[in-house]
Enzyme design. Structure first.
Site, mmCIF file in Angstrom:
data_model
loop_
_atom_site.group_PDB
_atom_site.id
_atom_site.type_symbol
_atom_site.label_atom_id
_atom_site.label_comp_id
_atom_site.label_asym_id
_atom_site.label_seq_id
_atom_site.Cartn_x
_atom_site.Cartn_y
_atom_site.Cartn_z
ATOM 1 N N LYS A 223 0.811 -1.223 0.000
ATOM 2 C CA LYS A 223 0.000 0.000 0.000
ATOM 3 C C LYS A 223 0.839 1.266 0.000
ATOM 4 C CE LYS A 223 -4.334 -1.867 1.596
ATOM 5 N NZ LYS A 223 -5.356 -1.968 2.639
ATOM 6 N N ARG A 258 -3.486 -9.954 5.521
ATOM 7 C CA ARG A 258 -3.826 -10.023 4.095
ATOM 8 C C ARG A 258 -2.627 -9.507 3.302
ATOM 9 N NH1 ARG A 258 -5.780 -6.650 0.195
ATOM 10 N NH2 ARG A 258 -7.331 -7.462 -1.239
HETATM 11 C C1 7PJ Z 1 -8.053 -4.497 2.129
HETATM 12 C C2 7PJ Z 1 -9.106 -5.304 1.716
HETATM 13 C C3 7PJ Z 1 -7.748 -4.411 3.524
HETATM 14 C C4 7PJ Z 1 -9.553 -5.961 3.884
HETATM 15 C C5 7PJ Z 1 -8.228 -4.341 -0.010
HETATM 16 C C6 7PJ Z 1 -5.271 -3.274 -1.634
HETATM 17 C C7 7PJ Z 1 -6.627 -2.698 -1.645
HETATM 18 N N1 7PJ Z 1 -9.854 -6.044 2.584
HETATM 19 N N2 7PJ Z 1 -9.206 -5.194 0.373
HETATM 20 N N3 7PJ Z 1 -8.537 -5.171 4.356
HETATM 21 N N4 7PJ Z 1 -7.502 -3.904 1.036
HETATM 22 N N5 7PJ Z 1 -10.266 -6.663 4.775
HETATM 23 O O1 7PJ Z 1 -5.048 -4.464 -1.436
HETATM 24 O O2 7PJ Z 1 -4.342 -2.450 -1.860
HETATM 25 O O3 7PJ Z 1 -6.857 -3.710 3.994
HETATM 26 S S1 7PJ Z 1 -7.989 -3.869 -1.667
#
Ligand code: 7PJ
Length: 278
Positions: A223, A258
């Site tokens: 990010k 994640r």
């Molecule tokens: C997240 C997500 C996060 C959860 C994305 C990216 C953006 N779901 N989906 N938490 N980020 N739960 O991966 O840069 O931080 S999409």
């Protein structure tokens, strides 16, 4: 807290850090050949993530990056369902679906998905009802504003207090809909309507959210907060910063991380976990 989460026909053990691998779905191609290649690429990627140790595969078709064009519900279904079915058939991993759409939640649940991951925390019309119906666990993520504009001017009196109040309110809304509290996971939503300073405060004080006694999920992989810390490093140069952030998050109470980089993240958070257990 019960450290076992029932995800459809599988049980997720949260007693040590769990890695959620991000499964890319490349944008639509209109020809059938394109569709086949797309599915094939997704399956190869899933195979790598599973081999590297992902306990969960997070599949999403909506890009929530600032400036991304919104997808329709039909586009989401068309892109996701074939991938869910193919992944479910080939791998024993829990599938999580990154969606805010009630129709997608229901369709995915009927195809054996184990977890709902909603960056809008079930605030879309009909989402609470759909999520309740699936009986699946749900990750409620905090976002200030909407993806297209959220990074324009994020503002908080107190970022920890405001996100706590948001969680409080969403947990209430879920319970009022008949969703058992133990089915919920929380995510502060790094980068979703937050400045670098807000993100750092959240990382530093992640343990404040332990009071909810619910599993905490974090996503910082690649990010822009990492890019900012590294004075403008591009997306492909953020791995080591991401590993460091992941280890800190686990040290401060995160249960699920994640990430795009499963093996490296698993090793990084193992250090934090070993320290917690020492
Ligand atoms: C997240 C997500 C996060 C959860 C994305 C990216 C953006 N779901 N989906 N938490 N980020 N739960 O991966 O840069 O931080 S999409």
């Amino acid at each position: 807290m019960d450290l076992h989460l029932t995800c459809g026909d599988k049980v997720l053990d949260l007693s040590s850090p769990v890695i959620m691998g991000v499964l890319n779905i490349t944008p639509d191609s209109f020809s059938d050949g394109g569709r086949f290649l797309q599915l094939d690429a997704a399956l190869n990627h899933a195979e790598l993530l599973v081999a590297e140790g992902a306990a969960i595969l997070d599949i999403g078709a909506e890009s929530t990056r600032p400036n991304a064009t919104p997808v329709t519900e039909q586009q989401e279904l068309d892109r996701l369902l074939p991938v869910i079915e193919a992944v479910k058939q080939r791998f024993d991993t829990i599938i999580s679906i990154d969606t805010s759409s009630p129709a997608v939640m229901l369709a995915a649940a009927s195809r054996g998905v184990g977890l709902l991951n909603d960056v809008r925390a079930l605030q879309r019309e009909g989402a609470l009802q759909a999520a309740a119906q699936t009986q699946l666990p749900i990750c409620l993520m905090h976002m200030q504003g909407q993806p297209t504009t959220m990074q324009q001017q994020p503002r908080y009196e107190d970022v920890i207090d405001e996100i706590s109040a948001f969680f409080e309110q969403r947990i209430e809304a879920c319970m009022a809909q008949g969703i058992a509290r133990q089915r919920l996971l929380l995510d502060v939503g790094f980068g979703f309507g937050k400045t670098l300073n807000h993100n750092l405060q959240l990382l530093a004080h992640l343990s404040d959210f332990k009071v909810f006694d619910l599993p905490l999920l974090v996503g910082m992989s690649r990010k822009s907060m990492l890019g900012a810390i590294l004075q403008g490093a591009p997306v492909d140069q953020r791995l080591y910063a991401g590993l460091s952030a992941a280890a800190i998050a686990v040290l401060n109470g995160a249960h699920i991380v994640r990430t795009h980089d499963v093996k490296a993240t698993k090793e990084a958070v193992a250090v934090a976990h070993a320290l917690l257990n020492s």
